[in-house]
Design a protein around this motif. Structure first.
Motif, mmCIF file in Angstrom:
data_model
loop_
_atom_site.group_PDB
_atom_site.id
_atom_site.type_symbol
_atom_site.label_atom_id
_atom_site.label_comp_id
_atom_site.label_asym_id
_atom_site.label_seq_id
_atom_site.Cartn_x
_atom_site.Cartn_y
_atom_site.Cartn_z
ATOM 1 N N ALA A 1 -44.377 166.206 -25.223
ATOM 2 C CA ALA A 1 -44.343 167.090 -26.386
ATOM 3 C C ALA A 1 -45.204 166.466 -27.470
ATOM 4 C CB ALA A 1 -42.916 167.295 -26.888
ATOM 5 N N ASP A 2 -45.956 167.308 -28.188
ATOM 6 C CA ASP A 2 -46.769 166.814 -29.293
ATOM 7 C C ASP A 2 -45.894 166.354 -30.448
ATOM 8 O OD1 ASP A 2 -49.283 167.400 -28.080
ATOM 9 O OD2 ASP A 2 -48.947 169.506 -28.532
ATOM 10 N N PHE A 3 -44.857 167.140 -30.731
ATOM 11 C CA PHE A 3 -43.909 166.762 -31.772
ATOM 12 C C PHE A 3 -42.577 167.418 -31.483
ATOM 13 C CE2 PHE A 3 -45.856 170.631 -33.488
ATOM 14 C CZ PHE A 3 -44.777 171.325 -34.045
ATOM 15 N N ARG B 1 -50.943 158.960 -31.826
ATOM 16 C CA ARG B 1 -51.390 160.150 -31.093
ATOM 17 C C ARG B 1 -51.640 161.249 -32.112
ATOM 18 N NH1 ARG B 1 -48.109 163.865 -26.657
ATOM 19 N NH2 ARG B 1 -49.926 164.961 -25.827
ATOM 20 N N PRO B 2 -52.888 161.423 -32.551
ATOM 21 C CA PRO B 2 -53.179 162.418 -33.587
ATOM 22 C C PRO B 2 -52.801 163.825 -33.145
ATOM 23 C CG PRO B 2 -55.041 160.933 -33.248
ATOM 24 C CD PRO B 2 -54.088 160.691 -32.122
ATOM 25 N N LEU B 3 -52.277 164.590 -34.083
ATOM 26 C CA LEU B 3 -51.928 165.981 -33.815
ATOM 27 C C LEU B 3 -53.128 166.878 -34.097
ATOM 28 C CD1 LEU B 3 -48.393 166.158 -35.477
ATOM 29 C CD2 LEU B 3 -48.902 166.111 -33.024
ATOM 30 N N SER B 4 -53.172 168.007 -33.427
ATOM 31 C CA SER B 4 -54.245 168.974 -33.659
ATOM 32 C C SER B 4 -54.056 169.639 -35.015
ATOM 33 C CB SER B 4 -54.247 170.035 -32.558
ATOM 34 O OG SER B 4 -53.064 170.826 -32.642
ATOM 35 N N ILE C 1 -50.159 173.822 -27.632
ATOM 36 C CA ILE C 1 -49.163 173.147 -28.473
ATOM 37 C C ILE C 1 -47.912 172.945 -27.631
ATOM 38 C CG2 ILE C 1 -47.654 173.349 -30.478
ATOM 39 C CD1 ILE C 1 -49.767 174.917 -31.879
ATOM 40 N N GLU C 2 -47.432 171.734 -27.612
ATOM 41 C CA GLU C 2 -46.231 171.400 -26.859
ATOM 42 C C GLU C 2 -45.209 170.836 -27.843
ATOM 43 O OE1 GLU C 2 -47.935 168.605 -24.263
ATOM 44 O OE2 GLU C 2 -49.272 170.056 -23.304
ATOM 45 N N LEU C 3 -44.108 171.541 -28.029
ATOM 46 C CA LEU C 3 -43.106 171.041 -28.956
ATOM 47 C C LEU C 3 -41.715 171.205 -28.374
ATOM 48 C CD1 LEU C 3 -42.368 173.605 -31.756
ATOM 49 C CD2 LEU C 3 -44.201 174.031 -30.157
#
Length: 340
Positions: free
Chosen positions: A141-143, A274-277, A93-95
């Protein structure tokens, strides 16, 4: 331009010397010097000024640093993802988040994730609001969890929320004895507030102007935590957002509601298409729930109304407490006393 050239540049910037970078990278000084020269040749401008054994970054080197760091960080994240995919582990996870959220609510949300749902690697970076948004757009970053305003092209809104700013004073300050602090109480006092005139500071200034209040002096800082610590000394009255006030145990201050509504708008963004996990979605749900539980007057807005609400709040004057506020869904409740 090679990745190892950029890594060498970042090592020199971090340590402040060729010698320190060589020690950090386990390379010879001559190797580090050659890699920096190769990078400078590739870029077409000098990264460092050399004066004998001394070295200092040039203006171009300073300007190039953030982008280089973002790129190298992204490469590192990509390597972590590849390892997780190969091992069939949950992807990292990258935030990114503003300091108020990164140091308070997000750690609480991470602590609630079940052990078997946590990935092996979690990247949490604290940064200014604009940089947090850019990290999502750059896919490093994912979000992100950030205050508004924020540019929306290329972003998907995972949630759009509102809270009310509060005052922070030292426990021994006479204002700490009041259940509600009036904006008029700040007249002839030192006000501690944010420095950026285009974000929360703008709404604070609107509230002061509407109340015809002129502080004795203003201490402007770039982080709400700085404002809290200054207030804890008794030097002044800080006006801060609720994420810092209610999300983090920090310096000893008394948190009190204000008699005017200074809105704090924030949102959670991911990159469009970009779908999140599943784990990222679960973390977002916990962030929102903890914020709802901790922030008085928490409001969850329809993300489709973000531009309209943000534009209206940006130009409106603060309302007095007790008057219904449309931007807060008409829900006005007195914030409880809280000591942090």
């Amino acid at each position: 331009m090679e990745v190892r050239d950029l890594e060498t540049f970042l090592a020199v910037m971090s340590t402040g010397s060729i010698t320190g970078a060589a020690r950090l990278l386990d390379r010879s000084q001559s190797q580090v010097t050659r890699l920096i020269q190769d990078l400078e040749t590739s870029l077409g401008f000098p990264l460092f000024e050399r004066n004998g054994p001394r070295i200092a970054p040039t203006d171009q080197g300073i300007a190039f640093h953030d982008d280089a760091e973002r790129f190298v960080t992204g490469i590192g994240h990509l390597r972590d993802r590849a390892k997780a995919i190969a091992a069939r582990e949950p992807v990292p996870i990258e935030l990114a988040a503003t300091p108020a959220f990164a140091s308070g609510i997000i750690p609480l949300a991470l602590a609630e994730l079940p052990e078997d749902r946590l990935p092996h690697v979690i990247h949490l970076r604290s940064m200014p609001a604009g940089a947090a948004v850019q990290s999502v757009l750059a896919r490093t970053a994912d979000f992100c969890v950030t205050s508004l305003p924020a540019d929306q092209p290329g972003l998907e809104v995972q949630g759009f929320f509102e809270g009310r700013c509060v005052a922070a004073v030292a426990p021994h300050d006479p204002l700490a004895a009041q259940a509600v602090i009036s904006i008029a109480d700040i007249a002839d006092r030192t006000l501690v507030t944010m420095a950026n005139p285009f974000r929360l500071r703008h709404r604070v200034d609107l509230a002061l102007e509407a109340a015809k209040v002129r502080p004795k002096r203003v201490i402007a800082t770039n982080a709400a935590m700085n404002a809290v610590r200054i207030a804890s000394t008794g030097l002044g009255v800080a006006i801060i957002e609720p994420a810092t006030a209610f999300g983090l145990q920090s310096a000893p201050v008394a948190i009190r509601p204000l008699d005017v509504n200074i809105p704090f708008l924030w949102a959670i963004f991911s990159a469009a298409a970009r779908p999140l996990s599943a784990c990222a979605h679960e973390l977002i749900e916990r962030i929102v729930r903890i914020a709802c539980e901790r922030m008085p007057d928490f409001v969850s807005h329809d993300p489709r109304q973000m531009a309209r609400i943000a534009d209206r709040i940006a130009g409106k004057t603060a309302r007095s407490a007790g008057q219904p506020d449309i931007s807060a869904g008409g829900r006005v409740t007195k914030a409880p006393e809280n000591e942090i």
